[in-house]
Write a protein that holds these residues in place. Structure first.
Motif, PDB file in Angstrom:
ATOM      1  N   ARG A  36      35.026  43.637  -4.236  1.00  0.00           N
ATOM      2  CA  ARG A  36      34.229  42.460  -4.577  1.00  0.00           C
ATOM      3  C   ARG A  36      34.162  42.248  -6.083  1.00  0.00           C
ATOM      4  N   ILE A  37      34.005  43.316  -6.848  1.00  0.00           N
ATOM      5  CA  ILE A  37      33.953  43.197  -8.304  1.00  0.00           C
ATOM      6  C   ILE A  37      35.292  42.723  -8.843  1.00  0.00           C
ATOM      7  N   ALA A  39      37.629  40.977  -7.219  1.00  0.00           N
ATOM      8  CA  ALA A  39      37.857  39.590  -6.827  1.00  0.00           C
ATOM      9  C   ALA A  39      37.008  38.646  -7.669  1.00  0.00           C
ATOM     10  N   ASN A  40      35.799  39.053  -7.979  1.00  0.00           N
ATOM     11  CA  ASN A  40      34.931  38.232  -8.812  1.00  0.00           C
ATOM     12  C   ASN A  40      35.490  38.124 -10.227  1.00  0.00           C
ATOM     13  N   ALA A  41      36.016  39.211 -10.748  1.00  0.00           N
ATOM     14  CA  ALA A  41      36.587  39.187 -12.094  1.00  0.00           C
ATOM     15  C   ALA A  41      37.827  38.310 -12.147  1.00  0.00           C
ATOM     16  N   SER A  43      38.380  35.683 -10.202  1.00  0.00           N
ATOM     17  CA  SER A  43      38.057  34.290  -9.937  1.00  0.00           C
ATOM     18  C   SER A  43      37.274  33.638 -11.070  1.00  0.00           C
ATOM     19  N   GLU A  44      36.713  34.415 -11.997  1.00  0.00           N
ATOM     20  CA  GLU A  44      35.969  33.839 -13.113  1.00  0.00           C
ATOM     21  C   GLU A  44      36.921  33.185 -14.112  1.00  0.00           C
ATOM     22  N   HIS A  46      38.471  32.511 -17.516  1.00  0.00           N
ATOM     23  CA  HIS A  46      38.556  33.251 -18.765  1.00  0.00           C
ATOM     24  C   HIS A  46      38.924  32.292 -19.876  1.00  0.00           C
TER      25      HIS A  46
END
Length: 65
Positions: A36-37, A39-41, A43-44, A46
């Motif tokens: 989850r971490i 995938a979140n990184a 999808s953010e 940059h």
């Protein structure tokens, strides 16, 4: 083998068998959190850091660089 070694092996196997579900549960939770971490990184958004003048050209320029 002496009786001490046999009893140690039996006690260790009993403990491993009783705690194995808890260990697997924790491993699965940690792996799930890592996914989850990650995938979140990914999808953010940059900030874009161009390094060359060609990379600084806007996509709205119609192919002119």
């Amino acid at each position: 083998m002496s009786y001490d070694v046999v009893s140690l092996v039996l006690a260790t196997s009993a403990a491993a068998r009783s705690y194995a579900p808890d260990v697997w549960f924790l491993v699965r939770r940690l792996l799930g959190a890592g996914v989850r971490i990650g995938a979140n990184a990914l999808s953010e958004p940059h900030p874009h850091h161009p390094s060359t003048p060609a990379a600084q050209a806007s996509w709205n320029e119609g192919g002119r660089r």
